[in-house]
Design a protein around this motif. Sequence first.
Motif, PDB file in Angstrom:
ATOM      1  N   PHE A 133      25.866 -47.962 -21.504  1.00  0.00           N
ATOM      2  CA  PHE A 133      25.927 -46.495 -20.754  1.00  0.00           C
ATOM      3  C   PHE A 133      24.946 -46.192 -19.637  1.00  0.00           C
ATOM      4  N   TRP A 136      26.333 -47.825 -16.653  1.00  0.00           N
ATOM      5  CA  TRP A 136      27.392 -46.862 -15.928  1.00  0.00           C
ATOM      6  C   TRP A 136      26.612 -45.642 -15.448  1.00  0.00           C
ATOM      7  N   TRP A 147      33.497 -42.645 -17.822  1.00  0.00           N
ATOM      8  CA  TRP A 147      32.792 -42.660 -18.969  1.00  0.00           C
ATOM      9  C   TRP A 147      33.369 -41.663 -19.794  1.00  0.00           C
TER      10      TRP A 147
END
Length: 468
Positions: A133, A136, A147
């Motif tokens: 995450f 991203w 995402w």
Amino acid sequence: MSDSVQTRPLRVAIVGAGPAGIYAADALMKSDAASDGGISIDLFERMPAPFGLIRYGVAPDHPRIKGIITALHKVLDKPSVRLLGNIDYGSDITLEDLHNFYDAVIFSTGANADRALNIPGIELDGSYGAADFVSWYDGHPDVPRTWPLEAEKVAVLGVGNVALDIARVLAKTGDELLPTEIPANVYEGLKANKAVEVHVFGRRGPAQAKFTPLELRELDHSPTIEVIVDPEDIDYDEGSEQARRNSKQVDMVANTLQDWAIRDVGNRPHKLFLHFFESPTEVLGEDGKVVGLRTERTQLDGTGNVKGTGKFNDWDVQAVYRAVGYLSQNIAKLPFDEQAGTVPNEAGRVIADDTAEGNDRFMPATYVTGWIKRGPVGLIGHTKGDANETVANLLEDRSGFAEPANPSEDAIIDFLEGKQVPYTTWQGWYRLDAHERSLGEPEGRERIKVVERHEMVAASEPDKARNR
């Protein structure tokens, strides 16, 4: 090292141009060796841009931490340091190649994978690793551009600064983060984020949390985030009280959490709950997707550690992010400790044979520093001590280094160009930096980060004229 080596600079390759690698370069340049016969350093970086964790591991709303780049910049500006970016160790260049061109090699490749959390359901759709995450939202070129942010209620497992970053990014609005350097795809994703509740879980108490005080207090600065702590989670045993007495930071964190626990809950639209004494035991699923989290209530045992109570709680969440630590990845041609996630070493010297004695234990002229050396613990500044130790041992060993076959500075450039590797340079970073700033200027932003690798390389316009 033969007598002829004394007439040329000591040539050192550093693989990884994040803080650890740059601190190692700085330590080399400040050493006596730099004045004795000179030092010539090449930093190899897998990304087209330098700075590693600072660029791809720090939340975009943390300009204070990103300010470390200013200090790193000064090191890379030195004439004895050369950046060679967009080079993949193991394919574009090997350990044998590096020893062919350099007297010594230092690996500072960091840690960019997620440590596993082995509980049932962790593999369900909607269960994510923190590192993925973070990559991203930091615009890493090698991860997907979208995402899934469909969950209205989200769990974050872990009580370190990475967990806080994830919780804060999930709880903020896209418009709050728009003034930062986030690229358009990240802004669009966060703007559509449906999360209105974020729950952060720690299995121990407030005195054992790994937050730094400033990072923790920043949670409460957002006008859209209501930070909530249950008064029942404020508990200390003798071990906890001792930890508070021994550390000003631990005491500051505990005091902040106490203050939040006794205040009235306000009406900010997004709720961010900090839960303590809740140990995750299972990610609950239905039809292959996350539908909840089960935790066991824990209690202090007198030493600052906890034990289970046998009481379980189920939490209504649709996504789970585990922030339980980073893990380094295996480096080709180097030994690797899978459990520790480090290259076996002694004060930076890579251990080849632990049963041997003396210098026979170590790989010749091969060293590690940073997280690949000691594991992903501590703050960025701690890597300076790592670098100093590793460099001191490298310099102590230099009289025994074998003469490389092609130690001239031009030889590595000839090699890369012969393989048609589209490498980037330090001057290329200046061009990419200017390009990103120009993208942000019309919107009144400091910069907008370029995501696509080929666009980064194109903006860098790597010069092939043997310059920096």
